[in-house]
Design a protein around this motif. Structure first.
Motif, PDB file in Angstrom:
ATOM      1  N   PRO A   1       0.829  -1.228   0.000  1.00  0.00           N
ATOM      2  CA  PRO A   1       0.000   0.000   0.000  1.00  0.00           C
ATOM      3  C   PRO A   1       0.856   1.269   0.000  1.00  0.00           C
ATOM      4  O   PRO A   1       0.418   2.300  -0.521  1.00  0.00           O
ATOM      5  N   ARG A   2       2.061   1.219   0.528  1.00  0.00           N
ATOM      6  CA  ARG A   2       2.877   2.432   0.576  1.00  0.00           C
ATOM      7  C   ARG A   2       3.368   2.844  -0.814  1.00  0.00           C
ATOM      8  O   ARG A   2       3.862   3.958  -0.989  1.00  0.00           O
ATOM      9  N   ALA A   3       3.210   1.943  -1.783  1.00  0.00           N
ATOM     10  CA  ALA A   3       3.718   2.245  -3.123  1.00  0.00           C
ATOM     11  C   ALA A   3       3.036   3.463  -3.726  1.00  0.00           C
ATOM     12  O   ALA A   3       3.572   4.113  -4.619  1.00  0.00           O
ATOM     13  N   LYS A   4       1.834   3.785  -3.228  1.00  0.00           N
ATOM     14  CA  LYS A   4       1.120   4.933  -3.791  1.00  0.00           C
ATOM     15  C   LYS A   4       1.212   6.161  -2.898  1.00  0.00           C
ATOM     16  O   LYS A   4       0.511   7.146  -3.107  1.00  0.00           O
TER      17      LYS A   4
ATOM     18  N   MET B   1      10.587   9.424   4.492  1.00  0.00           N
ATOM     19  CA  MET B   1       9.251   8.889   4.698  1.00  0.00           C
ATOM     20  C   MET B   1       9.284   8.218   6.057  1.00  0.00           C
ATOM     21  O   MET B   1      10.264   7.584   6.428  1.00  0.00           O
ATOM     22  N   VAL B   2       8.203   8.368   6.773  1.00  0.00           N
ATOM     23  CA  VAL B   2       8.157   7.848   8.138  1.00  0.00           C
ATOM     24  C   VAL B   2       8.510   6.358   8.141  1.00  0.00           C
ATOM     25  O   VAL B   2       7.948   5.560   7.388  1.00  0.00           O
ATOM     26  N   GLY B   3       9.445   6.027   8.993  1.00  0.00           N
ATOM     27  CA  GLY B   3       9.792   4.622   9.191  1.00  0.00           C
ATOM     28  C   GLY B   3      10.756   4.066   8.163  1.00  0.00           C
ATOM     29  O   GLY B   3      11.042   2.854   8.160  1.00  0.00           O
ATOM     30  N   LEU B   4      11.247   4.913   7.286  1.00  0.00           N
ATOM     31  CA  LEU B   4      12.144   4.409   6.250  1.00  0.00           C
ATOM     32  C   LEU B   4      13.421   5.240   6.226  1.00  0.00           C
ATOM     33  O   LEU B   4      13.403   6.408   6.631  1.00  0.00           O
ATOM     34  N   PRO B   5      14.519   4.660   5.758  1.00  0.00           N
ATOM     35  CA  PRO B   5      15.770   5.443   5.727  1.00  0.00           C
ATOM     36  C   PRO B   5      15.687   6.563   4.699  1.00  0.00           C
ATOM     37  O   PRO B   5      15.068   6.435   3.652  1.00  0.00           O
ATOM     38  N   SER B   6      16.330   7.698   5.034  1.00  0.00           N
ATOM     39  CA  SER B   6      16.347   8.817   4.100  1.00  0.00           C
ATOM     40  C   SER B   6      17.219   8.470   2.900  1.00  0.00           C
ATOM     41  O   SER B   6      18.235   7.787   3.027  1.00  0.00           O
TER      42      SER B   6
END
Lengths: 924, 204, 176
Positions: A678-681, A695-700
């Motif tokens: 779902p995050r793909a969009k 993005m929240v929870g992901l590496p920059s």
């Protein structure tokens, strides 16, 4: 009528290939595009961190940037030597032109080539309709206007040219015979704008231009002015209807004189010169063997210039017809409208064509610039207003405008309509009737200049409003507030604005400012011999023309560097930095290669156009748009304050596409987010922080990494976009990667990886309806000013004690640039109100003898630099789009000064400028 | 018929030429002359004659070429229209401009015609006490005789000052776009001499 | 014809013959291709065309080039805008102009840089009091016309350079 790209014009633009030029040895000339692409790869970029402009370094180091900087030996591939041309102009327009006193240019002063009207006729040049009028006055005719060219003299050597121009300067070189009086030409345009509101604000209008269309009185007799009345002989039905309503409004105003406050006033504004610091200049080289014409020009309308030059030479006889025209456009030293659609470019072209194989430079000196440069229209206005005494509401307004358009039509028709539809400023008036006519005269051509007619009419209006408030004993700001148009209110043409209407906020700010609050106290404590007065004014100005287009091309290199190409022009407005900032919103980083004034780098779009987007009917547009390459217009001039709103639009959309289809899939790949996740969009949830995508929870992810990934995976790494706005952006669908991508663009080409740009056929398009052309404007930005003046009784010397202006412009793409423009607008407004004036006709600049000794522009000492406060209001909402503000910031200070003067000395001036001598006279 | 037309055209051209020239090319044309000292011999009373000679000289002294640099204030004027000098400059401590704008930054030893700019190596403002702007010929006369206000000169010294000084002489060769002072410097000098010899009387 | 020998931005130009009626502005722009010095009005009324003249006594001042002959610069040492940056390092004033967004179209900028630089060097030689500093700056720059900016940010930039290095430019109040 559909035309394909004109066959004889091939865009051989060096710009397409030399973007990544590495630093060349000093001895070799740097290619023009590399000089004009700023700041340049690897160069200091002040725009990063917002500590300067992309052109900052170039401009403080005296780098070659302006058309007037270039000579042939600065351009790779050109012959070494530059020859020079003089454009000889007629300083008279009431006597027959007989020829030139060439005898005085013999021997060491002799020109190598002379080009006259006869030569143009011989080679069959064509003048585009917009510029109708002889390019050279033929022998035996009276010049159409003062300053009309009669010949080009081309000198092989600079020294010959330098000496020859001394022999020409007193005006007697051009010889005249019998007196004929001035040439009489029909008016350039006449319109009547009438609106009758319905009984309630929600009720439809009884009559309006939006409902009925724009109307023009018939030309039933050869008189100076049209017959406006509804009883005119042989009116067309459409006009007559408006005239009946209009005449009725005027009758009602007159009838209300006993019960209401009725003011009937004239106001005259003067001709002024934009006085941009760099006189017009151009360089041309026609290589006869290759039939290639190279030009270096500095204009506000690069695309139009190229089109017009192509038309000029479209049917010329061999060997005067090029098979390729490469026009390159430089940064310009100021514009203000004066470099938009000027005929100067034709003379540069002709000098090159008639002097094959030898580069020629044509440059105005300042005397010539005053003589020939586009001027602001002088307008004579008569305004009538009826105000209900009980409510303080303006019930009706009628005005008649007569514009002096000078010798060529240029933009007179547009300026007249813009002036007319601005005549009620920020106010909501239920009954309005304005007539306007732009006349041909023998004076210097008037055309586009900052404010474009609305400066003149809103100055007259705000002075009238001031008088009405005082007559009604109402507070001047409260009176304005009562009558201000609200968000959903209808303008004079009958449509509401579709952007925020914030004049009430501006009025509040003016009211709360110390200058306004302390006006009585300051007057009371004036020192003996000094008269103190405070004035206020509030205006709103349209931006956009109702037919604006934008081209933008953005490229991302594998190491994350951004290049931007745009068709809009840098004339001080900071478009390059605005572009970099707006693209950075999508791509996270400031571009280090920004190329403006571009014409030939958007070919991948394969755009075609036809017709006139301003006058086209719906059926024609519906048919034309079926061709997926068709757009209503290809590229606009940089004018009408559209740099922020329009100029940066296409590049921003191109950047958006690169993000969506290049960087976002690259990010997903790096984050290991699969297509069914779902995050793909969630691309709207990602944010750029310090050049990293977060993005929240992901590496920059740093931009360089994303760019490298996008290239490696052959994702979208470049896009070219086109947009068109007729008071709203055209929208289209493009199939990309199996989805229907919707955006506010009507043309798109993509590049994947290191590939070529390929056009994407639009699947469908929604162009704004042609009926939108009936709007005067749908975009507006408000600006107000309050000023306290001190006038010395004995001398009439006026000092600005304190001034404050407040304005709004949606999102300011480069706040420092916006403030700077507001400051410059203030200065130009002060000059317009108090200093600048050009007499018409024989005593005026058409005689070739004007310079800055007579034409006074504001200096620092005229402006009270430490006592001027400028407030840029934040956008109404965080996502409010940029608005155009470059013109509105010049306007309110003018009537505010006049109102302050009235407050100080009790005399209300009805004409501009108000000079020291006039103040002294009024005080005597 | 054709010959007549041509003559008519030439006449109109000449007339046009004159009217075109006066406005802005007066520097090229002949200036008005000055009356000779002898032409005043008809005035019997020597005081009246002297005053009349000075009044004639006054045409030079009140001409823009002179008054522009003998201003009442601290700023020179410019051109036949006597506008304030652009760019704005002030006399500074020594009459030769301020530190930022010395007169000789632009005004060199001689007129520079391509720049339409006048020049002389002594280019500067006359001291305040020698201001003529706004004064009547009578007032200028009193001032020009007064050693306290004329740089300590005797009347006789004025003959060479006006008749021979090269900065004063510039007024008769001012360069393009500026009307020269009336007559010639020699004629002006002769008037000063005649005025001095007749008692240097001032107009009433 | 006259001989013109001149030093520009530290570079000694070999003597060359120039026409007496060649303006200095044309000598720089047409002959040397040094177009950093601009042409605005040709009448010394806008001052876009000024260069810095360095006098033997160590003082300097600006000089218009459009109304002055090239010949009149014979033997002189001048600086143009192209010479302000040293080894690619911008001068404090150039940096301040950028940082303050002092210019817009930039055509008058060379003139303002030269004038500002002269003012700074004069102040460095002979520091001035803080009081009246803004007036001093205004007086020095007032001859220069700008049509885009209204002058505000030019003045702020010059003031910033001075106040950021007050010890160099301003009379230091002694605390006794």
């Amino acid at each position: 009528m559909r035309t394909s790209r004109r066959e004889f014009m091939k865009w051989v633009s060096a710009g397409g290939i030399s973007l990544s030029l590495s630093h060349l040895a000093a001895a070799e000339p740097v290619a023009f595009p590399a000089r004009e692409t700023l700041p340049g790869r690897g160069k200091l970029n002040p725009a990063i961190g917002g500590v300067g402009r992309v052109d900052g370094v170039a401009k403080v180091t005296g780098s070659k940037l302006y058309a007037s900087d270039f000579r042939a030996n600065d351009l790779p591939g050109w012959p070494e030597r530059t020859s020079h041309a003089i454009l000889v102009r007629a300083p008279d327009a009431t006597h027959v032109y007989l020829g030139m006193d060439l005898a005085r240019l013999s021997g060491a002063l002799k020109p190598t080539v002379i080009v006259t009207a006869a030569d143009l006729a011989r080679i069959n040049t064509r003048v585009p309709a917009y510029y109708e009028g002889d390019l050279f006055c033929p022998v035996g005719k009276t010049p159409l206007y003062m300053g009309q060219p009669v010949a080009l003299l081309i000198f092989e050597q600079f020294d010959t040219y330098d000496r020859a121009r001394m022999a020409l300067r007193d005006g007697t070189f051009v010889q005249f015979g019998e007196e004929t009086g001035p040439i009489v030409m029909p008016n350039y345009a006449a319109y009547r704008f009438t609106r009758v509101a319905g009984a309630t604000p929600d009720a439809p209008d009884v009559y309006s231009p939006v409902l009925a269309g724009w109307v023009t009185p018939g030309r039933t007799q050869a008189s100076a002015l049209p017959v406006w009345s509804s009883t005119a002989h042989k009116n067309e039905a459409g006009y007559e209807k408006a005239a009946v309503y209009g005449d009725q409004i005027r009758a009602e105003i007159a009838a209300s004189e006993s019960s209401a406050l009725v003011l009937d006033r004239t106001f005259d504004t003067q001709s002024v010169d934009p006085m941009f610091m760099e006189p017009e200049c151009g360089l041309g080289w026609y290589s006869a063997k290759d039939k290639a014409l190279e030009l270096v020009l500095g204009v506000q309308s690069p695309y139009e210039a190229t089109e017009s030059i192509a038309f000029l030479l479209g049917e010329t006889k061999a060997p005067f017809k090029p098979s390729a025209i490469n026009a390159q456009f430089a940064y310009v030293g100021g514009g203000f409208g004066g470099r938009d659609h000027t005929p100067f470019i034709f003379y540069v072209t002709l000098a090159a064509i008639f002097f094959p194989d030898r580069p020629v430079r044509l440059a105005h000196d300042r005397y010539q610039q005053f003589q020939a440069g586009i001027k602001r229209h002088a307008i004579k206005m008569r305004s009538r207003m009826s105000v209900d005494r009980a409510s303080g509401k303006i019930t009706a307004f009628a005005a008649d405008h007569v514009l002096d358009g000078g010798g060529l039509a240029n933009f007179s028709a547009n300026v007249a309509t813009c002036a007319a539809t601005a005549a009620i400023g920020i106010y909501d008036v239920p009954k309005v009737d304005v007539t306007t006519v732009a006349e041909h005269t023998r004076g210097v051509t008037a055309g586009s200049m900052r404010g474009y007619g609305s400066l003149q009419t809103m100055t007259a209006l705000e002075v009238l409003i001031d008088e009405a408030a005082l007559a009604l004993k109402l507070d001047p700001i409260d009176f304005r507030r009562r009558n201000a148009l609200k968000q959903d209110g209808r303008t004079m043409t009958g449509n509401p604005y579709i952007v925020s209407v914030r004049s009430l906020e501006v009025l509040d700010k003016l009211e709360q400012h110390a200058i306004w609050k302390q006006r009585a106290a300051e007057k009371a404590r004036a020192t003996s011999g000094i008269l103190v007065g405070t004035g206020v004014a509030c205006v709103t100005k349209d931006y956009g023309t109702g037919g604006d287009s934008s081209n933008g091309r953005v490229e991302l290199s594998p190491d994350g560097r951004i290049a931007i190409f745009c068709d809009h022009v840098e004339m001080g407005n900071g478009i390059g930095t605005a572009l970099a900032n707006r693209v950075a919103l999508h791509l996270g980083s400031i571009a280090d290669e920004v190329a403006v004034s571009q014409v030939g780098v958007f070919d991948a779009l394969e755009l075609v156009t036809s017709g006139d987007c301003y006058t086209m009917d719906q059926k024609t547009q519906d048919k034309a748009e079926k061709d997926p390459r068709w757009v209503p217009s290809i590229s606009s001039a940089t004018s009408a304050s559209i740099g922020a709103h329009v100029g940066t639009h296409a590049a921003a959309e191109a950047a958006r596409v690169i993000f969506r289809f290049g960087l976002w899939p690259a990010a997903l790949a790096l984050w290991n987010i699969g297509p069914r996740d779902p995050r793909a969009k969630d691309f709207t949830k990602a944010q750029w922080k310090d050049g990293q995508l977060t993005m929240v929870g992901l590496p920059s992810l740093p931009l360089a990494k994303l760019a490298a990934t996008a290239h490696a995976r052959n994702l979208v790494t470049g896009a070219v976009a086109h947009g068109f706005s007729r008071w709203s952006w055209a929208r289209a669908r493009f199939p990309i990667n199996g989805e229907q991508y919707r955006a506010e663009i009507d043309g798109l080409a993509l590049r994947r990886g290191a590939g070529k740009f390929t056009r994407i056929n639009r699947a469908s398009v929604l162009f704004p309806p042609t009926d939108n052309n009936r709007m005067g404007t749908a975009y507006t930005a408000a600006c107000g000013a309050t000023v306290r003046v001190e006038i010395e009784k004995a001398t009439g010397v006026l000092r600005i004690a304190k001034a404050y202006t407040a304005f709004e412009c949606g999102q300011a793409l480069v706040p420092e640039v916006v403030i700077g423009q507001a400051q410059g607008g203030f200065a130009m407004g002060v000059g317009y109100a108090l200093l600048e004036t050009l007499p018409p006709f024989e005593g005026g600049p058409g005689n070739g003898q004007w310079n800055l000794g007579q034409y006074l522009v504001a200096r620092g000492s005229d402006l009270s630099l430490r006592d001027v406060e400028i407030e840029l209001m934040p956008p109404l909402t965080p996502d409010e789009l940029p608005k155009g503000m470059a013109e509105v910031v010049m306007i309110p200070i003018v009537p505010a000064l006049l109102n302050a003067i009235h407050d100080a000395i009790g005399h209300r001036f009805a004409a501009l400028p108000v000079t020291q001598a006039m103040l002294k006279g009024a005080l005597a | 018929m054709r010959a007549e037309t041509r003559v008519k055209t030439l006449v109109v051209v000449a007339t046009l030429g004159m009217s075109m020239l006066t406005a802005y090319a007066a520097g090229q044309g002949a200036s008005k002359g000055l009356a000779s000292p002898e032409s005043f011999n008809g005035i019997a009373d020597i005081n009246a004659r002297s005053a009349a000679i000075f009044t004639e000289l006054g045409k030079v002294l009140t001409h823009p070429r002179c008054v522009n640099c003998h201003p009442a204030g601290d700023m020179p004027r410019q051109g036949d229209a006597r506008r304030l000098h652009q760019p704005p400059v002030t006399r500074g401590p020594d009459g030769h401009g301020t530190a930022a704008m010395r007169c000789n930054s632009c005004h060199k030893d001689a007129n520079f015609e391509p720049g339409r700019i006048p020049g002389h190596h002594e280019w500067h403002l006359a001291p305040r006490e020698m201001a003529w702007e706004g004064k009547t010929v009578a007032e200028i006369c009193a001032q020009i005789k007064d050693p306290a206000r004329n740089g300590g000169r005797k009347v006789e010294d004025l003959i060479d000052h006006i008749g021979k000084d090269t900065l004063v002489g510039w007024a008769w060769a001012p360069g393009y776009g500026r009307a020269p002072a009336p007559g010639t410097q020699a004629e002006a000098g002769a008037l000063v001499e005649a005025w001095a010899k007749t008692g240097a009387a001032c107009p009433g | 014809m006259t001989t013109l020998g001149i030093t520009i931005n530290g570079q000694v130009h070999a003597p060359t013959e120039v026409r007496d009626d060649l303006s200095m502005n044309d000598f720089l722009r047409e002959y040397l291709g040094m177009t950093g010095t601009k042409f605005g009005c040709g009448a010394a009324q806008c001052l876009s065309c000024v260069v810095i003249v360095d006098e033997p006594d160590g003082t300097c001042h600006t000089n218009p080039t459009c109304v002055t002959s090239a010949a009149s610069f014979h033997g002189k040492t001048i600086r143009t805008v192209e010479g302000h940056a040293k080894n690619g390092e911008l001068s404090p004033l150039q940096k301040a102009f950028i940082r303050h967004f002092a210019f817009q179209c930039g055509y008058c900028t060379a003139g303002f840089l030269n004038e500002g630089q002269v003012l700074l060097e004069q102040m460095a030689k002979t520091p001035v009091p803080r009081a009246g500093l803004e007036e001093r700056i205004a007086e020095a720059l007032d001859g220069h016309l700008c049509r885009c900016t209204g002058y505000f940010k030019y003045h702020e930039a010059v003031l910033d350079v001075i106040l950021s290095d007050a010890k160099r430019y301003l009379i230091q109040e002694s605390r006794g």
